[in-house]
Design an enzyme around this catalytic site. Structure first.
Site, PDB file in Angstrom:
ATOM      1  N   ILE A  37       0.815  -1.217   0.000  1.00  0.00           N
ATOM      2  CA  ILE A  37       0.000   0.000   0.000  1.00  0.00           C
ATOM      3  C   ILE A  37       0.849   1.268   0.000  1.00  0.00           C
ATOM      4  O   ILE A  37       0.317   2.363  -0.199  1.00  0.00           O
ATOM      5  CB  ILE A  37      -0.983   0.029   1.190  1.00  0.00           C
ATOM      6  CG1 ILE A  37      -0.247   0.055   2.530  1.00  0.00           C
ATOM      7  CG2 ILE A  37      -1.967  -1.134   1.108  1.00  0.00           C
ATOM      8  CD1 ILE A  37      -1.162   0.331   3.720  1.00  0.00           C
ATOM      9  N   ALA A  60      -2.193  -1.584   8.837  1.00  0.00           N
ATOM     10  CA  ALA A  60      -1.566  -0.466   9.548  1.00  0.00           C
ATOM     11  C   ALA A  60      -0.250  -0.917  10.152  1.00  0.00           C
ATOM     12  O   ALA A  60      -0.029  -2.111  10.368  1.00  0.00           O
ATOM     13  CB  ALA A  60      -2.484   0.048  10.660  1.00  0.00           C
ATOM     14  N   TYR A 125       2.721   6.640  16.809  1.00  0.00           N
ATOM     15  CA  TYR A 125       1.720   5.788  16.171  1.00  0.00           C
ATOM     16  C   TYR A 125       0.372   6.502  16.117  1.00  0.00           C
ATOM     17  O   TYR A 125      -0.279   6.571  15.064  1.00  0.00           O
ATOM     18  CB  TYR A 125       1.596   4.464  16.937  1.00  0.00           C
ATOM     19  CG  TYR A 125       0.331   3.696  16.653  1.00  0.00           C
ATOM     20  CD1 TYR A 125       0.121   3.068  15.433  1.00  0.00           C
ATOM     21  CD2 TYR A 125      -0.681   3.607  17.618  1.00  0.00           C
ATOM     22  CE1 TYR A 125      -1.057   2.372  15.163  1.00  0.00           C
ATOM     23  CE2 TYR A 125      -1.852   2.915  17.364  1.00  0.00           C
ATOM     24  CZ  TYR A 125      -2.037   2.299  16.136  1.00  0.00           C
ATOM     25  OH  TYR A 125      -3.206   1.629  15.886  1.00  0.00           O
TER      26      TYR A 125
END
Length: 284
Positions: A37, A60, A125
């Site tokens: 991605i 993620a 994060y």
């Protein structure tokens, strides 16, 4: 309905694809080996070729502590990857579901954070996940941003599997007791996500399982349901230092789910009991 699910090799992506197939949807689960991605051209070509009705973006960079040092990779996956997928969704007209996190909040106070509360992440994060939210809101109109916390599912590693492993050799386990939130069972969440994309009730939602607990409460309930003679010793966050700070208050209000006609996820104790049955069935 044709649906692309990123992060298929993770806990949530796996269950979303499984649930979608059970409903008869045309599911396309991708892992990092299937679709990078962070490669804009590859993302656009893949989405353009499939022309899906919806994209559920579960992939993620989730290594919260590593993210503090590995910032470039974390940003590339969580921000750039999200942007490329959002651009492809816009081009094809696909609905977009973006999985976000309680880490977008600073964890202050004791009230449950609402969907409209201002994010203020305290770790890298969380900052990248919030940046992803901003990209989605700016770029798309047909989107669902779904914030979740303390995820557990059959595929991959999680807190429950770690605790069970520790229980095999330790009669007493030390578990943080001053971080309060709610676990999220991926089987329950996958049902909600697939219900969502069949509607036009777009916006930001919170979707952990109902109720709240601390990590030590979670461990105690696990050992009780698992019939294990293990004592849980609650400790403070300061007694268990980590590279990245964790929010102490991860309570998430789910009022918007109910307001928009969605069923809130079942109580976390009920979810845990069903998950343990699923784990034990897998071993048989």
């Amino acid at each position: 309905m044709k649906i692309v699910v990123t992060g298929y090799t993770g806990q949530l992506g796996y269950d979303v694809v499984r649930e979608g197939k059970q409903r008869g949807f045309e599911m396309y689960g991708t892992g990092s080996k299937d679709l990078d991605i962070t490669n804009e051209q590859n993302v656009r070509a893949y989405i353009r070729q499939l022309n899906p009705d919806a994209i559920i973006h579960c992939a993620a960079y989730t290594s919260v502590d590593l993210a503090e040092d590995d910032k470039e990779r974390c940003y590339d996956v969580n921000v750039n990857g999200t942007r490329y997928l959002a651009e492809a969704a816009k081009e094809t007209g696909a609905k977009f579901v973006y999985l976000s996190t309680d880490y977008v909040f600073d964890g202050k106070g004791t009230n449950a954070f609402t969907e409209s509360d201002q994010p203020n992440p305290i770790g890298y994060y969380g900052k990248t996940k919030y940046k992803g939210e901003q990209i989605i809101e700016t770029m798309l109109s047909h989107f669902f941003i779904v914030r979740i916390s303390w995820v557990f599912g059959i595929n991959g590693s999680n807190f429950i599997k770690t605790m069970r492993k520790l229980a095999e050799s330790q009669p007493v386990v030390r578990v943080v007791g001053d971080q309060i939130g709610a676990p999220t069972y991926t089987r329950d969440l996958s049902i909600l996500l697939l219900d969502m994309i069949q509607t036009e009730q777009y916006g930001i939602y919170h979707a952990a399982n109902s109720g709240v607990c601390s990590w030590s409460d979670f461990a105690e309930e696990l050992f009780k349901l698992d019939n294990r003679s293990v004592s849980v010793h609650p400790i403070t966050s300061e007694e268990f230092p980590t590279k990245a700070k964790r929010p102490k208050n991860s309570r998430l209000s789910k009022a918007k789910l109910i307001e928009n006609g969605f069923s809130p996820l079942p109580n976390w104790q009920d979810a845990l009991a069903r998950y343990l049955t699923e784990l034990n069935d897998e071993v048989k």
